[in-house]
Design a protein around this motif. Structure first.
Motif, PDB file in Angstrom:
ATOM      1  N   THR A 112      72.932  44.706  68.944  1.00 44.53           N
ATOM      2  CA  THR A 112      73.476  43.501  68.303  1.00 44.53           C
ATOM      3  C   THR A 112      73.233  42.258  69.147  1.00 44.53           C
ATOM      4  O   THR A 112      72.781  41.222  68.645  1.00 44.53           O
ATOM      5  CB  THR A 112      74.987  43.669  68.056  1.00 44.53           C
ATOM      6  OG1 THR A 112      75.199  44.746  67.141  1.00 44.53           O
ATOM      7  CG2 THR A 112      75.597  42.401  67.488  1.00 44.53           C
ATOM      8  N   ASP A 113      73.527  42.345  70.452  1.00 43.01           N
ATOM      9  CA  ASP A 113      73.351  41.193  71.337  1.00 43.01           C
ATOM     10  C   ASP A 113      71.889  40.781  71.417  1.00 43.01           C
ATOM     11  O   ASP A 113      71.566  39.581  71.411  1.00 43.01           O
ATOM     12  CB  ASP A 113      73.884  41.517  72.732  1.00 43.01           C
ATOM     13  CG  ASP A 113      75.386  41.752  72.733  1.00 43.01           C
ATOM     14  OD1 ASP A 113      76.043  41.372  71.729  1.00 43.01           O
ATOM     15  OD2 ASP A 113      75.904  42.319  73.721  1.00 43.01           O
ATOM     16  N   PHE A 114      71.003  41.765  71.496  1.00 43.08           N
ATOM     17  CA  PHE A 114      69.582  41.426  71.562  1.00 43.08           C
ATOM     18  C   PHE A 114      69.110  40.745  70.278  1.00 43.08           C
ATOM     19  O   PHE A 114      68.372  39.758  70.321  1.00 43.08           O
ATOM     20  CB  PHE A 114      68.741  42.678  71.807  1.00 43.08           C
ATOM     21  CG  PHE A 114      67.278  42.445  71.548  1.00 43.08           C
ATOM     22  CD1 PHE A 114      66.493  41.749  72.456  1.00 43.08           C
ATOM     23  CD2 PHE A 114      66.683  42.889  70.369  1.00 43.08           C
ATOM     24  CE1 PHE A 114      65.151  41.496  72.206  1.00 43.08           C
ATOM     25  CE2 PHE A 114      65.348  42.649  70.110  1.00 43.08           C
ATOM     26  CZ  PHE A 114      64.580  41.952  71.029  1.00 43.08           C
ATOM     27  N   ALA A 136      61.469  42.197  65.527  1.00 41.59           N
ATOM     28  CA  ALA A 136      62.400  41.868  66.600  1.00 41.59           C
ATOM     29  C   ALA A 136      62.157  42.736  67.831  1.00 41.59           C
ATOM     30  O   ALA A 136      62.128  42.241  68.964  1.00 41.59           O
ATOM     31  CB  ALA A 136      63.833  42.035  66.098  1.00 41.59           C
ATOM     32  N   LEU A 137      61.946  44.034  67.614  1.00 39.86           N
ATOM     33  CA  LEU A 137      61.729  44.929  68.752  1.00 39.86           C
ATOM     34  C   LEU A 137      60.377  44.687  69.411  1.00 39.86           C
ATOM     35  O   LEU A 137      60.194  45.018  70.580  1.00 39.86           O
ATOM     36  CB  LEU A 137      61.845  46.382  68.282  1.00 39.86           C
ATOM     37  CG  LEU A 137      63.246  46.809  67.826  1.00 39.86           C
ATOM     38  CD1 LEU A 137      63.237  48.258  67.344  1.00 39.86           C
ATOM     39  CD2 LEU A 137      64.255  46.634  68.957  1.00 39.86           C
ATOM     40  N   ARG A 193      58.079  50.646  74.539  1.00 41.25           N
ATOM     41  CA  ARG A 193      57.520  51.059  73.254  1.00 41.25           C
ATOM     42  C   ARG A 193      58.435  50.546  72.161  1.00 41.25           C
ATOM     43  O   ARG A 193      59.609  50.239  72.396  1.00 41.25           O
ATOM     44  CB  ARG A 193      57.341  52.581  73.159  1.00 41.25           C
ATOM     45  CG  ARG A 193      58.586  53.373  72.813  1.00 41.25           C
ATOM     46  CD  ARG A 193      59.515  53.520  73.993  1.00 41.25           C
ATOM     47  NE  ARG A 193      60.700  54.291  73.721  1.00 41.25           N
ATOM     48  CZ  ARG A 193      61.804  53.823  73.166  1.00 41.25           C
ATOM     49  NH1 ARG A 193      61.857  52.591  72.769  1.00 41.25           N
ATOM     50  NH2 ARG A 193      62.853  54.585  72.989  1.00 41.25           N
ATOM     51  N   ASN A 194      57.896  50.431  70.964  1.00 41.84           N
ATOM     52  CA  ASN A 194      58.661  49.907  69.830  1.00 41.84           C
ATOM     53  C   ASN A 194      59.156  51.072  68.979  1.00 41.84           C
ATOM     54  O   ASN A 194      58.355  51.728  68.299  1.00 41.84           O
ATOM     55  CB  ASN A 194      57.776  48.978  68.990  1.00 41.84           C
ATOM     56  CG  ASN A 194      58.558  48.233  67.930  1.00 41.84           C
ATOM     57  OD1 ASN A 194      59.598  48.687  67.475  1.00 41.84           O
ATOM     58  ND2 ASN A 194      58.042  47.094  67.519  1.00 41.84           N
ATOM     59  N   PRO A 195      60.447  51.358  68.989  1.00 45.67           N
ATOM     60  CA  PRO A 195      60.961  52.501  68.222  1.00 45.67           C
ATOM     61  C   PRO A 195      60.718  52.384  66.723  1.00 45.67           C
ATOM     62  O   PRO A 195      60.696  53.397  66.019  1.00 45.67           O
ATOM     63  CB  PRO A 195      62.466  52.480  68.529  1.00 45.67           C
ATOM     64  CG  PRO A 195      62.606  51.687  69.782  1.00 45.67           C
ATOM     65  CD  PRO A 195      61.511  50.669  69.738  1.00 45.67           C
ATOM     66  N   ALA A 196      60.547  51.167  66.213  1.00 49.85           N
ATOM     67  CA  ALA A 196      60.331  50.982  64.778  1.00 49.85           C
ATOM     68  C   ALA A 196      58.860  50.861  64.437  1.00 49.85           C
ATOM     69  O   ALA A 196      58.511  50.725  63.269  1.00 49.85           O
ATOM     70  CB  ALA A 196      61.069  49.732  64.286  1.00 49.85           C
ATOM     71  N   GLY A 197      57.965  50.925  65.432  1.00 43.00           N
ATOM     72  CA  GLY A 197      56.540  50.736  65.187  1.00 43.00           C
ATOM     73  C   GLY A 197      55.931  51.832  64.350  1.00 43.00           C
ATOM     74  O   GLY A 197      55.175  51.579  63.414  1.00 43.00           O
ATOM     75  N   ALA A 198      56.253  53.078  64.656  1.00 41.18           N
ATOM     76  CA  ALA A 198      55.672  54.196  63.919  1.00 41.18           C
ATOM     77  C   ALA A 198      56.134  54.204  62.478  1.00 41.18           C
ATOM     78  O   ALA A 198      55.422  54.632  61.580  1.00 41.18           O
ATOM     79  CB  ALA A 198      56.046  55.524  64.594  1.00 41.18           C
TER      80      ALA A 198
END
Length: 419
Positions: free
Chosen positions: A64-66, A140-141, A152-157
């Motif tokens: 949330t803060d990020f 955002a990530l 790494r971007n957890p939402a990239g895949a």
């Protein structure tokens, strides 16, 4: 790597001291966990992150803060319109933070993203909405990646998975539009209506609604029946009590959207009447008039309210037995009418302001009647008929041409030489 057991105030935990050369403040840094294995894993992760230059302390903040930090930065430095930024804010505050906002940024994993997207669908959100929310989180990530908070971007895949899982509507219809007979009936139905010129221009040019609402008098040349798309109107999504303008003018959607379009003579006549009507409205409004130089203003000079125009448009369609469409579907109608008249797809793409002809064909390719039948007939002619005798090529002499496709002048020259 050693993990020390620590007992303090009837509590027990394990501590692993981190190498001093990874820090520049000269102080001792360590990590702690309930079990020895957890402490060692946590220490190895911290060491790996420090060696990659990642900010471990900032990555321990809740998601949330990020995300709030990201929104604050993206509003001025993201290079997007206010409306786009407001869409990002909406999805973050409505769809991301309530469900996974409590997860620590460094502990966010692809499985969390998968479960989050599944829960959004469980709430009844459509596939397109879920995909958009996922793209916002992915964007955002990506900033967390560039700011060296994550490696790494957890939402990239999930981006590739979302594209593969994109579903086709049960009806199989990609776009909705009026056929030529319905289009003529629609123009007859709106004859004399306050927005007749707007509807006719939309139908005969394929302008997007935001391009129609943002069209200025300076963009029109009625003498040569031509207009130029130089600005669009974007309605903002204000929060209650937020001091933000209700609408905002900006550049067209893409560089190719900035285009010049010719329109028919009967539309030019309607636009001349519209200009006269706007002049009368300006005189009637007096000091309350807000000048924006628009072709289609409201009674106060401000941009038209999209909801009011749409409501009026759909009432007209229903009253005349026409399909219930969006105003945007007049753009699809324009494209379908051009296809019906045999206009080349490249020209249609330029007229609509598409970024490429591929977008045009992906959207309207199924409307090219007979194109698939023609392909089948060509294959039948080439492969399905009676086999032809193979053609044998021999070296030509003075009286013979080796190939039937040889130049006829060459053959005539050889015949003259033999005489």
């Amino acid at each position: 790597m050693r993990a020390f057991k620590v007992k303090r105030n009837s509590e027990q935990y394990y501590r692993v001291d981190l190498p001093r050369n990874l820090f520049t403040d000269g102080r001792r840094h360590s990590v702690m966990a309930v079990t020895r294995r957890e402490a060692i894993d946590k220490a190895q992760d911290t060491i790996a992150r420090r060696r990659k230059g990642l900010d471990s302390s900032a990555a321990r903040t809740p998601l949330t803060d990020f995300l709030r930090r990201f929104l604050e930065f993206y509003k001025t430095e993201g290079g997007v319109s206010l409306r786009t930024w407001q869409d990002y804010r909406y999805h973050i505050e409505a769809n991301v933070i309530p469900l996974i906002g409590g997860v620590v940024l460094s502990e966010l994993r692809p499985v969390h993203v998968d479960e989050w997207m599944k829960s959004l669908r469980g709430r009844g959100l459509g596939d397109r909405t879920v995909e958009y929310a996922q793209s916002v989180l992915r964007r955002a990530l990506q900033f967390a990646l560039e700011w060296e908070l994550l490696d790494r971007n957890p939402a990239g895949a999930r981006f590739r998975v979302a594209k593969r899982k994109r579903t086709v509507k049960a009806s199989g219809t990609k776009v909705r539009f009026l056929n030529p007979e319905q289009a003529r009936a629609f123009l007859a139905a709106v004859s004399g209506d306050r927005h007749e010129a707007l509807y006719a221009l939309a139908l005969t040019t394929g302008l997007r609604p935001e391009e129609l609402y943002g069209l200025r008098l300076t963009d029109l040349d009625l003498a040569i029946r031509r207009l130029t798309v130089n600005q669009v109107l974007a309605k903002t999504r204000r929060k209650k009590g937020e001091d933000v303008a209700r609408f905002q003018f900006g550049p067209p959607k893409t560089e190719r959207s900035r285009r010049t379009i010719d329109f028919p003579r009967f539309v030019a006549n309607l636009l001349r009447l519209e200009v006269q009507t706007v002049r009368k409205l300006r005189q009637f409004a007096g000091e309350s008039w807000q000048e924006n130089g628009l072709v289609f203003p409201s009674h106060a000079g401000t941009p038209l309210e999209e909801r009011n125009v749409l409501r009026r448009f759909q009432v007209i369609c229903e009253a005349n037995g026409l399909p219930k469409l969006r105003l945007y579907d007049l753009r699809h109608t324009h494209a379908s009418l051009l296809i019906h008249e045999g206009v080349h797809p490249k020209k249609i793409s330029e007229r609509l302001g598409h970024s490429s002809i591929k977008l045009t064909m992906d959207t309207y390719g199924h409307l090219f009647e007979g194109s698939d039948r023609d392909s089948a007939e060509k294959m039948e002619k080439l492969l399905g008929g009676e086999p032809k005798a193979p053609r044998v090529l021999t070296m030509p002499n003075r009286n013979r041409v080796a190939d039937k496709t040889a130049d006829k002048h060459t053959k005539a020259r050889l015949l003259r030489a033999s005489k």
